[in-house]
Enzyme design. Structure first.
Site, PDB file in Angstrom:
ATOM      1  N   ASP A   7     -19.710  64.706  -3.533  1.00 18.15           N
ATOM      2  CA  ASP A   7     -20.268  63.349  -3.535  1.00 18.15           C
ATOM      3  C   ASP A   7     -20.417  62.846  -4.962  1.00 18.15           C
ATOM      4  O   ASP A   7     -21.146  63.447  -5.765  1.00 18.15           O
ATOM      5  CB  ASP A   7     -21.649  63.376  -2.863  1.00 18.15           C
ATOM      6  CG  ASP A   7     -22.277  61.999  -2.784  1.00 18.15           C
ATOM      7  OD1 ASP A   7     -21.938  61.258  -1.843  1.00 18.15           O
ATOM      8  OD2 ASP A   7     -23.082  61.641  -3.670  1.00 18.15           O
ATOM      9  N   TYR A  31     -22.369  57.076 -11.404  1.00 20.90           N
ATOM     10  CA  TYR A  31     -22.756  58.350 -12.023  1.00 20.90           C
ATOM     11  C   TYR A  31     -22.001  58.614 -13.321  1.00 20.90           C
ATOM     12  O   TYR A  31     -22.350  59.535 -14.066  1.00 20.90           O
ATOM     13  CB  TYR A  31     -22.529  59.539 -11.074  1.00 20.90           C
ATOM     14  CG  TYR A  31     -23.295  59.501  -9.759  1.00 20.90           C
ATOM     15  CD1 TYR A  31     -24.310  58.570  -9.537  1.00 20.90           C
ATOM     16  CD2 TYR A  31     -23.012  60.399  -8.738  1.00 20.90           C
ATOM     17  CE1 TYR A  31     -24.994  58.535  -8.331  1.00 20.90           C
ATOM     18  CE2 TYR A  31     -23.703  60.373  -7.533  1.00 20.90           C
ATOM     19  CZ  TYR A  31     -24.689  59.426  -7.338  1.00 20.90           C
ATOM     20  OH  TYR A  31     -25.363  59.402  -6.148  1.00 20.90           O
ATOM     21  N   HIS A  60     -23.193  51.461  -2.595  1.00 20.83           N
ATOM     22  CA  HIS A  60     -24.259  52.366  -3.065  1.00 20.83           C
ATOM     23  C   HIS A  60     -25.667  51.929  -2.649  1.00 20.83           C
ATOM     24  O   HIS A  60     -26.551  52.761  -2.420  1.00 20.83           O
ATOM     25  CB  HIS A  60     -24.170  52.476  -4.592  1.00 20.83           C
ATOM     26  CG  HIS A  60     -24.732  53.742  -5.147  1.00 20.83           C
ATOM     27  ND1 HIS A  60     -24.185  54.402  -6.216  1.00 20.83           N
ATOM     28  CD2 HIS A  60     -25.803  54.490  -4.790  1.00 20.83           C
ATOM     29  CE1 HIS A  60     -24.888  55.493  -6.484  1.00 20.83           C
ATOM     30  NE2 HIS A  60     -25.883  55.558  -5.632  1.00 20.83           N
ATOM     31  N   GLN A  77     -25.941  56.775   3.793  1.00 15.77           N
ATOM     32  CA  GLN A  77     -26.499  57.846   2.957  1.00 15.77           C
ATOM     33  C   GLN A  77     -27.881  57.397   2.476  1.00 15.77           C
ATOM     34  O   GLN A  77     -27.995  56.392   1.782  1.00 15.77           O
ATOM     35  CB  GLN A  77     -25.556  58.119   1.778  1.00 15.77           C
ATOM     36  CG  GLN A  77     -26.003  59.293   0.948  1.00 15.77           C
ATOM     37  CD  GLN A  77     -25.084  59.597  -0.239  1.00 15.77           C
ATOM     38  OE1 GLN A  77     -25.524  59.574  -1.379  1.00 15.77           O
ATOM     39  NE2 GLN A  77     -23.830  59.881   0.016  1.00 15.77           N
ATOM     40  N   SER A  97     -31.234  63.883  -1.903  1.00 15.28           N
ATOM     41  CA  SER A  97     -32.480  64.356  -2.525  1.00 15.28           C
ATOM     42  C   SER A  97     -33.321  65.206  -1.566  1.00 15.28           C
ATOM     43  O   SER A  97     -34.547  65.118  -1.541  1.00 15.28           O
ATOM     44  CB  SER A  97     -33.290  63.182  -3.098  1.00 15.28           C
ATOM     45  OG  SER A  97     -32.544  62.499  -4.095  1.00 15.28           O
ATOM     46  N   PRO A 120     -39.370  68.037  -2.554  1.00 12.76           N
ATOM     47  CA  PRO A 120     -40.656  68.742  -2.600  1.00 12.76           C
ATOM     48  C   PRO A 120     -40.699  69.970  -3.516  1.00 12.76           C
ATOM     49  O   PRO A 120     -41.788  70.510  -3.752  1.00 12.76           O
ATOM     50  CB  PRO A 120     -40.881  69.161  -1.130  1.00 12.76           C
ATOM     51  CG  PRO A 120     -40.032  68.228  -0.321  1.00 12.76           C
ATOM     52  CD  PRO A 120     -38.820  67.984  -1.182  1.00 12.76           C
ATOM     53  N   ARG A 141     -27.714  78.950  -7.827  1.00 10.85           N
ATOM     54  CA  ARG A 141     -28.224  77.948  -6.873  1.00 10.85           C
ATOM     55  C   ARG A 141     -27.086  77.273  -6.128  1.00 10.85           C
ATOM     56  O   ARG A 141     -27.203  76.978  -4.937  1.00 10.85           O
ATOM     57  CB  ARG A 141     -29.059  76.909  -7.612  1.00 10.85           C
ATOM     58  CG  ARG A 141     -30.383  77.473  -8.118  1.00 10.85           C
ATOM     59  CD  ARG A 141     -31.035  76.463  -9.016  1.00 10.85           C
ATOM     60  NE  ARG A 141     -32.374  76.859  -9.412  1.00 10.85           N
ATOM     61  CZ  ARG A 141     -33.135  76.136 -10.222  1.00 10.85           C
ATOM     62  NH1 ARG A 141     -32.677  74.986 -10.722  1.00 10.85           N
ATOM     63  NH2 ARG A 141     -34.343  76.542 -10.547  1.00 10.85           N
ATOM     64  N   ILE A 142     -25.973  77.020  -6.837  1.00 15.24           N
ATOM     65  CA  ILE A 142     -24.809  76.398  -6.174  1.00 15.24           C
ATOM     66  C   ILE A 142     -24.398  77.275  -4.989  1.00 15.24           C
ATOM     67  O   ILE A 142     -24.170  76.787  -3.886  1.00 15.24           O
ATOM     68  CB  ILE A 142     -23.640  76.214  -7.183  1.00 15.24           C
ATOM     69  CG1 ILE A 142     -23.977  75.113  -8.190  1.00 15.24           C
ATOM     70  CG2 ILE A 142     -22.320  75.896  -6.461  1.00 15.24           C
ATOM     71  CD1 ILE A 142     -22.947  74.936  -9.313  1.00 15.24           C
TER      72      ILE A 142
END
Ligand code: NDP
Length: 308
Positions: A47, A52, A121, A173, A200, A204, A268-269
């Site tokens: 994405d 960006y 967007h 989205q 997103s 949290p 993390r990916i």
């Protein structure tokens, strides 16, 4: 856990992988290597957006990964987005013609002949919204985009498209996570057969956008809640033997949403795509349903679905 993937069916038999690699706040010069790593780790959905500023690097990353792994362009689902322009911020809204040109420019930067999904967007260009949508329909007719959709649109923005007698978006989205669940909008989208892509998802977490300059409307109270050692997400994650990030992302896919985790960290990916080896039980899903705090916080200017 083993990397498994699931898809969401869009119209015209287009399959959208449920886990996509998010690239907001990834610099153009870092995008090639991170997108390459993500595809190597098993992501088949990327994405990006005109806004960006990283489409060039994203395109290079896709190209490098295809060459290395011997997979074809058709096996990767690529989304980019039209930056619509916002009069309220002193910008000129994109017209029908400049929307067509914007996609051409995105394709050139990405070094692709088509994208799988093209989104408006945000609903910012009040006077040009429908013209932008008509341009997306034309781009789909020309085969330059396979599916078309919107982002940050609410019920009224989609009703505007309906009232004009135009085809409805294939996807919307929007910001969705346990603290921003948007139940009315979600049920409206479901009733209208519009696929939901959550962004997103990791809000949290205490580690969400902590680098200086990664502004959002996340409050000090929310930041404090995210580091509580008794955080309900931490407790649940321990129960399933996964990380809090995986728990939050799993909540999204279990609700039927595509998710778009972004990370600039190799471990993390890899971790963020491992979501199909466990299931959040009904009791925990019900507990999370009670945690909704309303509007999203990812945009520093406030939740764009509140636009009129
Ligand atoms: P995410 O919810 O993906 O969270 C990213 C943040 O969480 C980063 O700070 C990242 O840090 C951290 N993180 C990632 N994985 C982990 C993990 N496993 N454990 C702990 N921390 C972790 O945020 P985004 O706001 O980037 O949203 C995802 C994507 O959605 C975007 O990249 C973009 O593609 C799309 N989006 C679309 C919007 C729209 O208006 N249409 C708006 C916002 C996002 P690190 O990088 O250091 O790992």
């Amino acid at each position: 856990m083993q990397t498994q993937q699931k898809n969401i069916d869009l119209a015209n038999n287009i399959q959208m992988p449920m886990v996509g690699f998010g690239t907001y706040l990834i610099q153009d010069e870092d995008a090639q290597s991170l997108v390459h790593q993500a595809i190597r780790a098993g992501y088949r959905h990327v994405d990006t957006a005109e806004g960006y500023g990283n489409e060039k690097g994203v395109g290079l990353g896709i190209k490098a990964a295809l060459a290395e792994l011997g997979i074809s362009r058709e096996e990767i689902f690529v989304t980019t987005k039209l930056y619509p322009g916002n009069e309220a911020w002193g910008q000129t809204p994109k017209t029908y013609e400049s929307t067509i040109e914007s996609l051409q420019a995105s394709l050139a930067r990405l070094q692709l002949n088509y994208v799988d999904l093209y989104l408006i967007h945000a609903p910012f260009a009040k006077t040009e919204r429908l013209n932008q949508w008509k341009a997306l329909i034309e781009l789909q007719r020309q085969g330059k985009v396979r599916a078309i959709g919107v982002s940050n649109f609410n019920e009224a923005h989609i009703e505007e498209i309906k009232a004009a007698g135009l085809p409805l978006p294939d996807a919307n989205q929007i910001e969705l996570h346990p603290w921003s669940q948007k139940p009315e909008l979600v049920s409206y989208l479901t009733q209208n057969d519009i696929a939901i892509i959550a962004y997103s998802s990791l809000v949290p977490l205490s580690s969400w956008r902590t680098v200086a300059g990664q502004d959002s409307a996340k409050t000090e109270q929310m930041k404090a809640d995210g580091v509580d050692s008794n955080s309900p997400f931490k407790v649940m994650a321990q129960k399933y033997g996964v990380s809090e990030a995986q728990l939050l992302l799993r909540w999204g896919v279990q609700k039927g949403y595509a998710v778009l985790p972004k990370s600039a960290n190799a471990d993390r990916i890899r971790q963020n795509i491992e979501l199909f080896g466990f299931e959040i039980d009904e009791q925990d899903m019900e507990a999370i349903a009670q945690m909704d705090r309303g509007e999203g916080v990812a945009w520093s200017s406030g939740d764009p679905t509140k636009e009129v």
